[in-house]
Scaffold this motif. Sequence first.
Motif, PDB file in Angstrom:
ATOM      1  N   VAL A 104      87.779 -37.651  51.633  1.00 62.76           N
ATOM      2  CA  VAL A 104      87.993 -38.357  51.344  1.00 62.76           C
ATOM      3  C   VAL A 104      87.839 -39.263  50.030  1.00 62.76           C
ATOM      4  N   ASP A 105      87.935 -38.980  48.860  1.00 63.19           N
ATOM      5  CA  ASP A 105      87.517 -39.745  47.798  1.00 63.19           C
ATOM      6  C   ASP A 105      88.607 -41.220  47.494  1.00 63.19           C
ATOM      7  N   LEU A 106      87.047 -42.351  48.106  1.00 63.77           N
ATOM      8  CA  LEU A 106      87.925 -43.585  47.858  1.00 63.77           C
ATOM      9  C   LEU A 106      87.801 -43.803  46.732  1.00 63.77           C
ATOM     10  N   PRO A 107      89.254 -44.843  46.095  1.00 65.02           N
ATOM     11  CA  PRO A 107      89.587 -45.261  45.001  1.00 65.02           C
ATOM     12  C   PRO A 107      88.108 -45.613  44.578  1.00 65.02           C
ATOM     13  N   ARG A 108      88.605 -46.448  42.957  1.00 66.33           N
ATOM     14  CA  ARG A 108      87.073 -46.716  41.914  1.00 66.33           C
ATOM     15  C   ARG A 108      88.046 -47.599  40.859  1.00 66.33           C
ATOM     16  N   GLY A 109      87.014 -48.834  40.821  1.00 65.53           N
ATOM     17  CA  GLY A 109      88.233 -49.628  40.000  1.00 65.53           C
ATOM     18  C   GLY A 109      87.674 -50.815  40.242  1.00 65.53           C
ATOM     19  N   PRO A 110      88.173 -51.413  41.363  1.00 64.59           N
ATOM     20  CA  PRO A 110      88.379 -52.673  42.036  1.00 64.59           C
ATOM     21  C   PRO A 110      86.647 -52.533  42.916  1.00 64.59           C
ATOM     22  N   HIS A 111      86.177 -53.187  43.168  1.00 69.91           N
ATOM     23  CA  HIS A 111      84.473 -53.516  44.220  1.00 69.91           C
ATOM     24  C   HIS A 111      86.069 -53.458  45.466  1.00 69.91           C
ATOM     25  N   ILE A 112      84.859 -53.220  46.430  1.00 70.85           N
ATOM     26  CA  ILE A 112      85.563 -52.067  48.218  1.00 70.85           C
ATOM     27  C   ILE A 112      84.771 -53.322  48.994  1.00 70.85           C
ATOM     28  N   GLU A 113      85.921 -54.105  49.707  1.00 70.16           N
ATOM     29  CA  GLU A 113      84.733 -55.267  50.984  1.00 70.16           C
ATOM     30  C   GLU A 113      84.644 -53.876  52.301  1.00 70.16           C
ATOM     31  N   SER A 114      85.869 -53.397  52.716  1.00 72.91           N
ATOM     32  CA  SER A 114      85.491 -52.285  53.756  1.00 72.91           C
ATOM     33  C   SER A 114      86.709 -51.398  53.244  1.00 72.91           C
ATOM     34  N   CYS A 115      86.544 -50.467  54.002  1.00 72.32           N
ATOM     35  CA  CYS A 115      86.955 -48.564  54.255  1.00 72.32           C
ATOM     36  C   CYS A 115      87.148 -49.005  56.132  1.00 72.32           C
TER      37      CYS A 115
END
Length: 331
Positions: free
Chosen positions: A32-43
């Motif tokens: 799964v390609d997770l988003p890039r750009g904003p900081h990520i807090e949780s998946c």
Amino acid sequence: MAGRKYVSSNQTRGYRLVNTYAINQDNQQQVVDLPRGPHIESCIIRVSGTINVTTAFTAVRSNAAYRFLRRADWVINSNVTLDSVSGTQLAQQYVTRPAYPPIGNPSGAGIGAQTFSAVFIFDRALMDMIRSKDSLLKTDVGVSNNQMRIQLGQLSDMFTGAGVATYTAVTMSVSVVDYQEARDASGNTPSPMYYVKRNGLTIALPAAGNGQQIKLNTGNRLRIASLIVRDGVTQEPNLALLQRIRIQRAGDTRVDFLVNELVALNQATYTNQVLLQGQVLIDFACNGQLGAKYSEFWPIPSSADTYLLLDTTGSSIIELSTLEGVDLVSK
């Protein structure tokens, strides 16, 4: 007339579905390609649905739905692994949250339809830290790819016995909670002070013994060393097989506890939670106080061999889960 004042904020969260997937076979894999750009807090990964048991199993395993996630690796830039754990190894670390997420195990092992569900939360920001945002995953600079590599197991992993089950309607959803930070005068968003790393190991200890060694990872800061003790034959949780836990780094014995004492301490520390069956843990940053500090994670130099030493009374399987902090160098 005074000008209108607009409400503004330096940080805002977003809750975003990445994708959903149909699960229709054992051992299914999904990158799964997770988003890039904003900081990520949780998946967040959720697996749920209906299966059909066509040949009866013997019984439903403890925390059965967690077992359906065989492995998940969160990898950035194709070569940096943030997390590498199974479902049960990940769930041991939910003590950093106010409560465990809901789990729906199959209600029985007999022939017929059964439903199950499990939620798997991979936090980049630990929710019980005084400044949880200090370990957000920054993805707007220097991250060429951001992937969750998921390996599901078999339906039979949730049961004991030689039964057979087929898929009726099972789905997996993947979502993220992102954290959008305001940019400074140079157009940059804040960088994290550290990031968290999860590792999981399954180790068989075929016979009773004192001081049985399991080597721990070195080079980072250790916060949690958690384990579930399973019977070596049935593979079901049985904490009675473990009597004493020690952690030694070179000449430093940092932990030396009887298991019954440690279980009581865990119960007094995580008062809003019920640990998984067969689980016991050491938390270097939390002894019941409100708000954990990164400075209290235990630093383990790369040159210092560090071991978990276990006194066991019989054949056992140790499901070890560690949570570490990795320092980031400011530039």
